[in-house]
Design a protein around this motif. Structure first.
Motif, PDB file in Angstrom:
ATOM      1  N   TYR A   1       6.434 -25.081 -73.176  1.00 28.52           N
ATOM      2  CA  TYR A   1       5.896 -26.157 -72.360  1.00 28.52           C
ATOM      3  C   TYR A   1       6.605 -27.482 -72.602  1.00 28.52           C
ATOM      4  O   TYR A   1       6.297 -28.465 -71.953  1.00 28.52           O
ATOM      5  CB  TYR A   1       4.396 -26.312 -72.609  1.00 28.52           C
ATOM      6  CG  TYR A   1       3.634 -25.101 -72.152  1.00 28.52           C
ATOM      7  CD1 TYR A   1       3.401 -24.884 -70.805  1.00 28.52           C
ATOM      8  CD2 TYR A   1       3.188 -24.162 -73.060  1.00 28.52           C
ATOM      9  CE1 TYR A   1       2.722 -23.754 -70.366  1.00 28.52           C
ATOM     10  CE2 TYR A   1       2.501 -23.031 -72.642  1.00 28.52           C
ATOM     11  CZ  TYR A   1       2.275 -22.836 -71.296  1.00 28.52           C
ATOM     12  OH  TYR A   1       1.617 -21.721 -70.863  1.00 28.52           O
ATOM     13  N   ARG A   2       7.547 -27.502 -73.547  1.00 27.45           N
ATOM     14  CA  ARG A   2       8.327 -28.705 -73.776  1.00 27.45           C
ATOM     15  C   ARG A   2       9.665 -28.297 -74.358  1.00 27.45           C
ATOM     16  O   ARG A   2       9.839 -27.191 -74.844  1.00 27.45           O
ATOM     17  CB  ARG A   2       7.600 -29.704 -74.655  1.00 27.45           C
ATOM     18  CG  ARG A   2       7.527 -29.376 -76.117  1.00 27.45           C
ATOM     19  CD  ARG A   2       6.986 -30.534 -76.992  1.00 27.45           C
ATOM     20  NE  ARG A   2       5.731 -31.080 -76.535  1.00 27.45           N
ATOM     21  CZ  ARG A   2       5.577 -32.323 -76.050  1.00 27.45           C
ATOM     22  NH1 ARG A   2       6.571 -33.142 -75.975  1.00 27.45           N
ATOM     23  NH2 ARG A   2       4.412 -32.756 -75.661  1.00 27.45           N
TER      24      ARG A   2
ATOM     25  N   LYS B   1      19.084 -27.116 -77.821  1.00 27.56           N
ATOM     26  CA  LYS B   1      17.729 -27.175 -77.273  1.00 27.56           C
ATOM     27  C   LYS B   1      17.321 -25.774 -76.844  1.00 27.56           C
ATOM     28  O   LYS B   1      18.171 -24.936 -76.586  1.00 27.56           O
ATOM     29  CB  LYS B   1      17.674 -28.059 -76.022  1.00 27.56           C
ATOM     30  CG  LYS B   1      18.077 -29.470 -76.226  1.00 27.56           C
ATOM     31  CD  LYS B   1      18.064 -30.192 -74.889  1.00 27.56           C
ATOM     32  CE  LYS B   1      18.563 -31.596 -75.097  1.00 27.56           C
ATOM     33  NZ  LYS B   1      19.003 -32.243 -73.919  1.00 27.56           N
ATOM     34  N   ASN B   2      16.028 -25.582 -76.717  1.00 30.01           N
ATOM     35  CA  ASN B   2      15.577 -24.359 -76.077  1.00 30.01           C
ATOM     36  C   ASN B   2      15.800 -24.509 -74.576  1.00 30.01           C
ATOM     37  O   ASN B   2      15.792 -25.609 -74.044  1.00 30.01           O
ATOM     38  CB  ASN B   2      14.117 -24.055 -76.406  1.00 30.01           C
ATOM     39  CG  ASN B   2      13.167 -25.191 -76.077  1.00 30.01           C
ATOM     40  OD1 ASN B   2      13.446 -26.340 -76.367  1.00 30.01           O
ATOM     41  ND2 ASN B   2      12.048 -24.860 -75.474  1.00 30.01           N
ATOM     42  N   GLY B   3      16.047 -23.445 -73.902  1.00 21.43           N
ATOM     43  CA  GLY B   3      16.323 -23.503 -72.473  1.00 21.43           C
ATOM     44  C   GLY B   3      15.289 -22.715 -71.700  1.00 21.43           C
ATOM     45  O   GLY B   3      14.342 -22.182 -72.271  1.00 21.43           O
ATOM     46  N   PRO B   4      15.445 -22.620 -70.416  1.00 22.05           N
ATOM     47  CA  PRO B   4      16.539 -23.209 -69.646  1.00 22.05           C
ATOM     48  C   PRO B   4      16.374 -24.728 -69.500  1.00 22.05           C
ATOM     49  O   PRO B   4      15.287 -25.261 -69.659  1.00 22.05           O
ATOM     50  CB  PRO B   4      16.429 -22.528 -68.282  1.00 22.05           C
ATOM     51  CG  PRO B   4      15.000 -22.129 -68.160  1.00 22.05           C
ATOM     52  CD  PRO B   4      14.533 -21.849 -69.562  1.00 22.05           C
ATOM     53  N   TYR B   5      17.506 -25.381 -69.222  1.00 26.86           N
ATOM     54  CA  TYR B   5      17.525 -26.833 -69.038  1.00 26.86           C
ATOM     55  C   TYR B   5      17.492 -27.123 -67.542  1.00 26.86           C
ATOM     56  O   TYR B   5      18.252 -26.550 -66.777  1.00 26.86           O
ATOM     57  CB  TYR B   5      18.793 -27.413 -69.673  1.00 26.86           C
ATOM     58  CG  TYR B   5      18.899 -28.921 -69.604  1.00 26.86           C
ATOM     59  CD1 TYR B   5      17.943 -29.734 -70.207  1.00 26.86           C
ATOM     60  CD2 TYR B   5      19.952 -29.527 -68.947  1.00 26.86           C
ATOM     61  CE1 TYR B   5      18.047 -31.110 -70.163  1.00 26.86           C
ATOM     62  CE2 TYR B   5      20.067 -30.912 -68.901  1.00 26.86           C
ATOM     63  CZ  TYR B   5      19.111 -31.697 -69.502  1.00 26.86           C
ATOM     64  OH  TYR B   5      19.206 -33.056 -69.462  1.00 26.86           O
ATOM     65  N   PHE B   6      16.614 -28.013 -67.116  1.00 24.99           N
ATOM     66  CA  PHE B   6      16.399 -28.282 -65.693  1.00 24.99           C
ATOM     67  C   PHE B   6      17.088 -29.555 -65.209  1.00 24.99           C
ATOM     68  O   PHE B   6      16.829 -30.019 -64.111  1.00 24.99           O
ATOM     69  CB  PHE B   6      14.906 -28.348 -65.394  1.00 24.99           C
ATOM     70  CG  PHE B   6      14.186 -27.068 -65.749  1.00 24.99           C
ATOM     71  CD1 PHE B   6      14.407 -25.914 -65.018  1.00 24.99           C
ATOM     72  CD2 PHE B   6      13.321 -27.017 -66.824  1.00 24.99           C
ATOM     73  CE1 PHE B   6      13.763 -24.724 -65.349  1.00 24.99           C
ATOM     74  CE2 PHE B   6      12.665 -25.842 -67.161  1.00 24.99           C
ATOM     75  CZ  PHE B   6      12.893 -24.694 -66.425  1.00 24.99           C
ATOM     76  N   GLY B   7      17.958 -30.133 -66.051  1.00 25.29           N
ATOM     77  CA  GLY B   7      18.671 -31.352 -65.674  1.00 25.29           C
ATOM     78  C   GLY B   7      17.924 -32.589 -66.125  1.00 25.29           C
ATOM     79  O   GLY B   7      16.713 -32.563 -66.356  1.00 25.29           O
ATOM     80  N   PRO B   8      18.654 -33.722 -66.254  1.00 20.16           N
ATOM     81  CA  PRO B   8      18.046 -34.928 -66.831  1.00 20.16           C
ATOM     82  C   PRO B   8      16.913 -35.517 -65.994  1.00 20.16           C
ATOM     83  O   PRO B   8      15.967 -36.073 -66.547  1.00 20.16           O
ATOM     84  CB  PRO B   8      19.217 -35.908 -66.942  1.00 20.16           C
ATOM     85  CG  PRO B   8      20.251 -35.396 -66.008  1.00 20.16           C
ATOM     86  CD  PRO B   8      20.064 -33.905 -65.925  1.00 20.16           C
TER      87      PRO B   8
ATOM     88  N   THR C   1      14.644 -33.943 -64.253  1.00 18.08           N
ATOM     89  CA  THR C   1      13.442 -33.128 -64.377  1.00 18.08           C
ATOM     90  C   THR C   1      13.000 -32.979 -65.826  1.00 18.08           C
ATOM     91  O   THR C   1      11.808 -32.990 -66.123  1.00 18.08           O
ATOM     92  CB  THR C   1      13.700 -31.730 -63.769  1.00 18.08           C
ATOM     93  OG1 THR C   1      14.070 -31.890 -62.408  1.00 18.08           O
ATOM     94  CG2 THR C   1      12.478 -30.840 -63.869  1.00 18.08           C
ATOM     95  N   ASP C   2      13.968 -32.869 -66.739  1.00 20.78           N
ATOM     96  CA  ASP C   2      13.666 -32.461 -68.103  1.00 20.78           C
ATOM     97  C   ASP C   2      13.327 -33.608 -69.054  1.00 20.78           C
ATOM     98  O   ASP C   2      12.832 -33.377 -70.130  1.00 20.78           O
ATOM     99  CB  ASP C   2      14.848 -31.661 -68.674  1.00 20.78           C
ATOM    100  CG  ASP C   2      14.438 -30.788 -69.846  1.00 20.78           C
ATOM    101  OD1 ASP C   2      13.721 -29.810 -69.609  1.00 20.78           O
ATOM    102  OD2 ASP C   2      14.812 -31.119 -70.978  1.00 20.78           O
ATOM    103  N   ARG C   3      13.593 -34.846 -68.679  1.00 25.56           N
ATOM    104  CA  ARG C   3      13.317 -35.933 -69.620  1.00 25.56           C
ATOM    105  C   ARG C   3      12.767 -37.168 -68.901  1.00 25.56           C
ATOM    106  O   ARG C   3      12.990 -37.362 -67.715  1.00 25.56           O
ATOM    107  CB  ARG C   3      14.554 -36.297 -70.432  1.00 25.56           C
ATOM    108  CG  ARG C   3      15.691 -36.844 -69.611  1.00 25.56           C
ATOM    109  CD  ARG C   3      16.903 -37.097 -70.483  1.00 25.56           C
ATOM    110  NE  ARG C   3      17.965 -37.622 -69.672  1.00 25.56           N
ATOM    111  CZ  ARG C   3      19.219 -37.662 -70.028  1.00 25.56           C
ATOM    112  NH1 ARG C   3      19.572 -37.201 -71.194  1.00 25.56           N
ATOM    113  NH2 ARG C   3      20.123 -38.163 -69.235  1.00 25.56           N
TER     114      ARG C   3
END
Length: 139
Positions: free
Chosen positions: A64-65, A121-128, A130-132
C-alpha cells in the motif's frame, strides 16, 4: 535488534532504520521485519561460502506504499525524515557503507560530498506524478 542498526520511530511507529554495513555479523542477518513492505538482509560470508542455487516462489502480494532504500557507495549524503505533515523526525549524515530503509513518512537528501548512491524500492513504480507527493518541511 542488532547494534549496527538505528531505528527511527515517531509516536511508536517505525519510520526508518539506518544500517552501517561495515559492522555486520558473520552470516546472513535480516534487518527488516517479515511484514515490512521491503525486505533487506546483510551478507557477511567468508571466501568459498556457497549459497545454494534457488528461486523465489510466486505469491500474490499487496503493498500500500512504496518503501525506499538508499545506500551510500561513496561520499556523504544528509538525510532528513519527516512526517507526511512536514515535521522533522530525524536528520543525520549517511556516510560510505551506510544505508537507510524508509518505510513511511517523507524524506529529503542533500549531497554533502560528491556521492555515488544506490536507490531501490518495491515496485511496480507508477511514475513521479502518481507515486509521490512533495511537501514543504516545517524545519
Amino acid at each position: 535488534m542488532s547494534n549496527f542498526i538505528k531505528e527511527i520511530k515517531h509516536l511508536g511507529e517505525k519510520y526508518a532504520i539506518v544500517l552501517d554495513t561495515s559492522s555486520s555479523s558473520e552470516g546472513l542477518t535480516f534487518v527488516t521485519d517479515d511484514d515490512d513492505y521491503i525486505q533487506a538482509g546483510l551478507w557477511n560470508y567468508k571466501k568459498g561460502t556457497k549459497l545454494p542455487a534457488h528461486y523465489h516462489n510466486y505469491f500474490e502480494r499487496t503493498s500500500y506504499r512504496t518503501a525506499e532504500v538508499v545506500y551510500v557507495v561513496e561520499g556523504e549524503v544528509q538525510c532528513s525524515v519527516f512526517t507526511e505533515e512536514g515535521d522533522l523526525i530525524w536528520r543525520d549524515i549517511l556516510k560510505e557503507g551506510q544505508l537507510i530503509i524508509q518505510f513511511q513518512g517523507a524524506h529529503e537528501y542533500i549531497i554533502e560530498e560528491d556521492a555515488t548512491v544506490v536507490e531501490t524500492k518495491n515496485g511496480p513504480y507508477f511514475g513521479p506524478e502518481t507515486d509521490r507527493t512533495r511537501i514543504e518541511p516545517n524545519d
